[in-house]
Design an enzyme around this catalytic site. Structure first.
Site, PDB file in Angstrom:
ATOM      1  N   CYS B  98      37.802 -63.055 112.991  1.00  8.86           N
ATOM      2  CA  CYS B  98      37.682 -61.673 112.541  1.00  8.86           C
ATOM      3  C   CYS B  98      37.748 -60.793 113.777  1.00  8.86           C
ATOM      4  CB  CYS B  98      36.340 -61.505 111.828  1.00  8.86           C
ATOM      5  SG  CYS B  98      35.957 -59.795 111.453  1.00  8.86           S
ATOM      6  N   CYS B 102      39.154 -53.360 111.703  1.00  8.82           N
ATOM      7  CA  CYS B 102      39.777 -52.770 110.519  1.00  8.82           C
ATOM      8  C   CYS B 102      38.805 -51.950 109.698  1.00  8.82           C
ATOM      9  CB  CYS B 102      40.407 -53.855 109.650  1.00  8.82           C
ATOM     10  SG  CYS B 102      39.217 -55.018 108.999  1.00  8.82           S
ATOM     11  N   THR B 189      30.049 -55.930 110.575  1.00  9.31           N
ATOM     12  CA  THR B 189      31.027 -56.662 111.367  1.00  9.31           C
ATOM     13  C   THR B 189      31.383 -55.881 112.625  1.00  9.31           C
ATOM     14  OG1 THR B 189      31.913 -57.614 109.366  1.00  9.31           O
ATOM     15  CG2 THR B 189      33.341 -57.643 111.290  1.00  9.31           C
ATOM     16  N   GLU B 255      28.348 -60.299 113.170  1.00  8.91           N
ATOM     17  CA  GLU B 255      27.776 -59.393 112.185  1.00  8.91           C
ATOM     18  C   GLU B 255      26.371 -59.044 112.639  1.00  8.91           C
ATOM     19  OE1 GLU B 255      28.802 -62.534 111.210  1.00  8.91           O
ATOM     20  OE2 GLU B 255      30.834 -61.832 110.879  1.00  8.91           O
ATOM     21  N   HIS B 290      39.860 -51.781 102.209  1.00  7.71           N
ATOM     22  CA  HIS B 290      39.323 -52.936 102.929  1.00  7.71           C
ATOM     23  C   HIS B 290      39.750 -54.236 102.246  1.00  7.71           C
ATOM     24  CE1 HIS B 290      37.097 -54.379 106.223  1.00  7.71           C
ATOM     25  NE2 HIS B 290      36.068 -54.856 105.548  1.00  7.71           N
ATOM     26  N   TYR B 294      42.284 -57.750 104.042  1.00  9.22           N
ATOM     27  CA  TYR B 294      42.097 -59.200 104.134  1.00  9.22           C
ATOM     28  C   TYR B 294      43.393 -59.981 104.356  1.00  9.22           C
ATOM     29  CZ  TYR B 294      37.157 -59.065 103.951  1.00  9.22           C
ATOM     30  OH  TYR B 294      35.850 -58.843 104.311  1.00  9.22           O
ATOM     31  N   CYS B 296      44.388 -60.198 107.061  1.00  5.54           N
ATOM     32  CA  CYS B 296      44.040 -60.877 108.315  1.00  5.54           C
ATOM     33  C   CYS B 296      43.785 -62.358 108.071  1.00  5.54           C
ATOM     34  CB  CYS B 296      42.824 -60.241 108.965  1.00  5.54           C
ATOM     35  SG  CYS B 296      41.315 -60.405 107.980  1.00  5.54           S
ATOM     36  N   GLU B 444      32.940 -64.577 104.477  1.00  2.00           N
ATOM     37  CA  GLU B 444      33.334 -63.176 104.497  1.00  2.00           C
ATOM     38  C   GLU B 444      34.539 -62.930 103.577  1.00  2.00           C
ATOM     39  OE1 GLU B 444      33.686 -61.279 108.455  1.00  2.00           O
ATOM     40  OE2 GLU B 444      35.582 -60.533 107.673  1.00  2.00           O
TER      41      GLU B 444
END
Lengths: 487, 487, 487, 487
Positions: B98, B102, B189, B255, B290, B294, B296, B444
């Site tokens: 992560c 973003c 995050t 986090e 958001h 993802y 990512c 996550e």
């Protein structure tokens, strides 16, 4: 652009040789089994004239600048490709069936690329011929059958080694004005609703197979072409007096075996001949376009979801949490399917010919999901529908003076809904899960545009494994010849 | 735009109050557990300066016309949204983790819409304030923590009924120049790698909750803010002497719980206050952006696929048909995940503010797949990796004079591959499936941007069931008040 | 039968050579990382003395007629096999871990068959030797490590062609009183908690490999044996001061590489030597027994389901329909897994030796489900647990005077539940999904007793395809040489 | 025990009132649509006389000590239950269809328990009556229709609140010698092939519904009973001249609505009347038995797997790794389904009446898998079959002098296999996936013996969550009132 009525009339003027149930069909357009499939194609004409659908259903010809039906269009942008996706979904939802016209569109687009690329290598004139043909198709707003699948005979042998050479379409002789071809194309969707048939080879080929590396277009009623209709589950319900048991009485699809018994093709209709090294490209690009086309199943999925919601309401269970959750799951799967088609369109790119081609990796991923998700959607639909979907007596029983009263009495669930409406929606679900539409929604989702394994092979080829291994090795500190660089 | 080095230096200048393992961390940037997460964010700066990545990593500010890091950009087109998807995948693949930045981008974009819409209704000046703030963020190329998730306390009660009002961030008092807030944001995050923290409400609210309907931005080291680091699976491996057992020694994520103990916010940093009817919109739009982000995970999936292919090669089984098929399946699932993000971006549309918002139905469908597919990809990766992934002795054992020789001898599979390289790739797979990266890749993926049920509720709301039922009823011939029209 | 305390004391008397983190462990029994795995094995002793569990945990020796721990028993009936299934589930639920003792039981049972069958063919005395050994094991209530998996080196080569012959356990020389062996066994579950190690070959073999076709038993501390511990995800949490972050502080499992550096085996402990044609049978029968043994994962599943239900209650969401549905799904999958183990036991049959063997087709089907279902159960558990499971700060933070108060305040959900209890249950879920227990519950479920593909090959071999094709052909009226008969 | 011929003759002597397609069927036994379902039931008689099947197909009556058909038997042991599972699978494989006779067996067994339990509480004589009836059934080797499903009307209302009270079977008046009942039972499998019909209530009831708490048995041709046949997908293919397009010309199943229009039941045939508190038990126990019965689908699965293997061979692709893997997956799923039925049988236990009841938790888990796995098996079958399964022309076309030659030519794949055989096996697959057998293999697998949600509710009730939470809490150290004890 033709109207639906003009389309129907144009079909009447064709002289097709069509067999079904062992007999030649004289009046194809009005045959009760074929008619619903004609209605589906006709809708592609009708909607093009309705302002609400104009943006999706029409396009501007890149060769004439005229407004044309999008089914005759060569995609000029990624936006065009996305609109193709949405047109397919719209028509799937409007017909609850296979509307059959996409396969010709996909053949035209694939040929627009391959003819260009052959010419670039060989100095031939295929692309010029093709564009002349395309203009004819666009002007007359024709429906084309894009025909790829040969019977294949012994799957372990290439075309030229087949004991019966006709197992792959091939040129039997050259004449002054053209070629004479022989062979057959199987599983031809919408064949007898088409004005034209466009032949493409079905596999990549090597030099030995060059007589089989042939692509051309013909009028659907060219002498020597015979159509033999495939039968569908529950096909003969359409011949029954009542219409409810059909489920979807108005629309449908069809498939046929098309036999070419020494058919003459004039040179101006020949788009590939002996350029065997382009057969594979044509197959792959046609397949990629056609894998995108399965967005139509999201449209049929819309119908099935709508039907499931309706029967849930008729049964009075629409507020049960598990029913709501199942409807959500159907939607989730259906939109996942749709997303795949949108993604490969959005990521489409311009080929040298100017045509936009979908992203072929994503198109294969899209179609792979199509071989799975409709089956699960249909399973959930059967869950929601309840067993009555398959134990409902016939329409004649409901109309019977002796027992109709009991059916009315005992199949009443929600007092505000007629038993007739309940039957209708159950029969529609049966139609999509088991009946004539199941052919398109399920088995064709499996095998159309290539069986699942075909997509897996393409995914394997197109996923950039070098890059993925580069990332993995770099991150964990492996340095080898394939991984010399770092960010 | 900042360089990676400038970014790191700018973090050193912050005065954050950070606790981990019960102690305050004095030097956050160099802490061995936090450092890899800082490296991930730093890469978002570094890549923006590399020509190869410029198109994805940078954009032109719509307010200043200057080139900015895309993470600070307000999306001006569907193309921008698609590039965001691709940027996320790139960075996921580059970091195997992560990369944390973003969430701030998504917060900025959501606020660009909501502040505009509040102003339109209430004649307030939030959008103006926001644009001033945005310009500051863009000019200084800042990393923002977009903070939404409140602790929530008793889930059955709304904010104003909580026994402890601090369970939702709220305004404890107004002062002349601003407001004083109290509360906490959980699961933040990248919090301690951020220059700024942007607070948004976490649920739709009613009038009684208006003191909780507050959105604002603060420097991350504003007085009264405390960060408490969450611990990750295998976190302390990063403190060990060797680096191989970490799997991915360079990159990671983190986090934290962020506590706001009566923190002052000047008016110019307040973007919503008491306009409770906009809280739901802000939540939904942020969540939609958001959920798109993802993509990512497709990048992390690329790493895991690359690692699986590599260990298959190291084990000498890469040509086994079942291995090849599993790699294909991993790719298929990974590209399905990616397609969802592309599709919701491609179908994005312009909001009144000018900002492009993703298609919210498809964004929810995308994220719903993210709650499933990485788990299956990780399962297959474990299948391919073999049991050694979890029974490999420690790095110290490999270095041991007594037993290292035996480990070298017996863990050799392919003579051309060192045992060290085999270990490295196995540890990377362990890292993504069970270790620090599993937090991002799996849990996550499940809960970030909202848990699965949150997406299902949105899918339920946004699927056009009326239209679907209209199609179903029309096709089977049901005519009722909801279905009066036909084509 | 030994008590748990006697078991522990007996381990203290062993002189094992064990390495971990590069150092020799002097006191294995009290080592904080190894101890939990010893506790798990100890429970197999403890429960045998508790009347409530006597029926499952004990059996009557078929050789001595004495009451023995079921782990030392040779199955004399299908009922015995079913009790084995239930014993495994019980212990899985009691430990939440791998309790390690089944592998020795499965080795003993497989050897009871194979030694008998070798003798029947070759007139050898293996079975007599084996029964003597078995009586020793039963009398002393020993824990045996059943050791099968060789390192295998280059997977494409058979044992005798390996560049390094030690890649498969083999006899390096014969001596008057026995043989000397060399090699290693990898992934040995519970190795350092065992009194005995029982060696079996790992693959079917041909004549050229006969030096590798060797099976024998040794005391675990025989000279020349070295154990190197595998490390597990989160292993070092057990060395931390607090115990909560471990998740399951009391129980665990372990795996080790066991190296045999020219170890002497007396003839009376040799159960196969050069009878290569029986190597395959021994592997398959051991594997079948061991595939049944994965019923234990249903017990770990019970723990995970119980934990998921508990965190749902602590979060106050246990009545949400989607939560209830997810708990049902977890139970459904868990009982499906269990049903497979019961079914292969119930359908077990008597071998010529008198031992009951599970139905091998169903045992493979059982294990194949084990490679899938725990992964989905764990995914759902993460869904229910919420993101806090991976962002929870450390125990030291909760104990910190500076920040502990905030953690207590903000991680309170249900006023009747302490934050400490909430943490405990979340850490237990983390332990099973990502931590030390994930090794057993997930990766070992994948690879233990053979990787998924091994089961698929066995399913392929054992499904009676001739019979299935007979039925299909008969029903549709195909008459061919394979299908001449009808009912 | 009757022979198949005697069974057929006994049916001819019945005077059933049966309607289909709006007309009364005079000769039911020879009706082309009904006949195949009669053949399936007849096979249950035929096999009982074949020594090879005697062990499965017959049992010893616990009341008379005579050899009886197992379908008339009350299970006296878990072994009996396991044999029932195997009998079901055998018959499923032999018929490729629903053989319809299990529902009566399940009704008899459930009544053997409930009548005993009612008597124990109320001092009634139901069990005595039942045993007399049972002896009659056993002596005459009768086929019974176990009838449970009422039409239910408005699902939100209990029986006594229905606007039309006939929506649940109820007593309209008592007479001296018995009762008069009215109502209907839907989806009655094999109804018109039965000698007897056994009525049970369909839901748990409360005191207000006591007039609906009625169970009884009647000859199937008792005055006032009318049968209305449900139609199946492709039903009319059985009326066509050719037999190949049927797929499975010999065997099938059927369902009917059975209407009771004031039918008299003598007291000796009444097994429950007004003991409403036992309605729920009777439903649950019948349902549990019937959920076990779905082992028959593993038999139909055997046929479908055999057909898939056969078409793969006919297509020459049986050695392709992906085909082999798909066959394995079909087998894996099919044996998983079977394992569930074996497990609930093996774990069956003795009720106070002496009857063995399946483990009800596992029976529900078994059936839940039946609502999923056949759908995936059928999906894979379609994958292997290829598209030809749904595009194959009709039998008349193959027989046509004009086009038959082309079909023979072009649908030849493997030179050693006739096109006719290829067609036959494809039509069999179509029959199970979409045709008459799909009703039983798919939709009935979904809804028979209760819809999926019914099983989920039972799983929820019967999973011992207290125990699971006890284990979880104990392991992580939570001590609360529900968890006071430790091992």
């Amino acid at each position: 652009m033709k109207t639906a009525k003009e389309y129907e009339e144009s079909l009447r003027r064709l002289n097709l040789v069509v067999y079904m149930f062992g007999k030649r069909i004289e009046n194809i357009v009005d045959d009760p089994i074929i008619r619903p499939s004609m209605n589906s194609v006709a809708l592609t004409y009708e909607l093009a004239h309705i302002p609400e659908y104009e943006d999706l259903m029409t396009a501007t010809s890149h060769i004439t600048g005229e407004k044309i039906n999008r089914f005759c269009h060569i995609h000029q942008s990624a936006e065009d490709l996305v609109k193709k996706t949405d047109m397919g979904r719209l028509l799937g939802a409007m017909t609850g069936s296979c509307f059959q016209r996409c396969v010709g569109m996909d053949a035209l687009n694939a040929l627009s690329i391959t003819t260009f690329d052959i010419d670039a290598k060989h100095g031939t004139e295929y692309n010029k011929r093709f564009l002349t043909y395309l203009e004819y198709v666009q002007k007359n707003d024709l429906t084309c059958d894009g025909a790829m699948t040969d019977p294949k005979g012994d799957r372990s042998l290439p075309p030229h080694k087949q004991p019966d050479q006709d197992m792959y379409m091939h040129v039997v002789r050259e004449e002054k004005d053209g070629i004479v071809v022989r062979g057959a194309k199987a599983h031809q969707t919408g064949a007898v609703n088409s004005h034209e048939v466009i032949i493409m080879p079905t596999i990549a080929m090597r030099a030995e197979d060059k007589e089989f590396a042939v692509s051309f277009a013909l009028p659907s009623d060219a002498p020597g072409i015979t159509y033999i209709m495939g039968r569908q589950s529950c096909d003969t319900r359409k011949m029954e007096k009542g219409k409810i048991d059909c489920g979807n009485p108005q629309f449908g699809g069809h498939e046929a075996l098309v036999v070419f018994d020494d058919v003459f093709v004039p040179w101006e209709r020949v788009f590939m001949y002996r350029e065997y090294e382009f057969a594979g490209q044509l197959v792959e690009q046609f397949a990629s376009y056609h894998r995108q086309s399965y967005a139509c199943k999201a449209g049929v999925g819309d119908v099935l979801i709508g039907a499931a919601q309706t029967i849930a309401e008729y049964n009075g269970v629409q507020k049960a949490s598990h029913i709501k959750d199942k409807i959500i799951e159907m939607n989730h799967l259906n939109e996942t399917l749709y997303s795949g088609s949108v993604a490969c369109a959005c990521k489409g790119a311009r080929e040298p010919s100017g045509t936009f081609l979908v992203n072929t990796l994503l198109a294969n991923v899209c179609k792979q999901n199509v071989t799975r998700l409709p089956f699960e959607i249909a399973r959930i639909a059967q869950d929601i529908a309840g067993g009555l979907m398959v134990t409902l007596p016939s329409e004649d029983d409901f109309n019977s003076p002796e027992v109709g009263k009991w059916l009315e009495k005992y199949f009443k669930a929600n007092s505000s809904v007629s038993t007739t409406d309940r039957r209708k929606i159950l029969r529609l679900i049966e139609n999509i899960c088991f009946g004539t539409a199941a052919v398109g929604y399920l088995t064709e989702s499996m095998h159309g545009a290539g069986s699942p394994q075909a997509q897996r092979i393409m995914i394997s080829r197109q996923a950039d494994m070098i890059q993925k291994q580069f990332h993995a090795k770099r991150l964990c500190g492996i340095t080898d010849e394939t991984n010399g660089t770092t960010v």
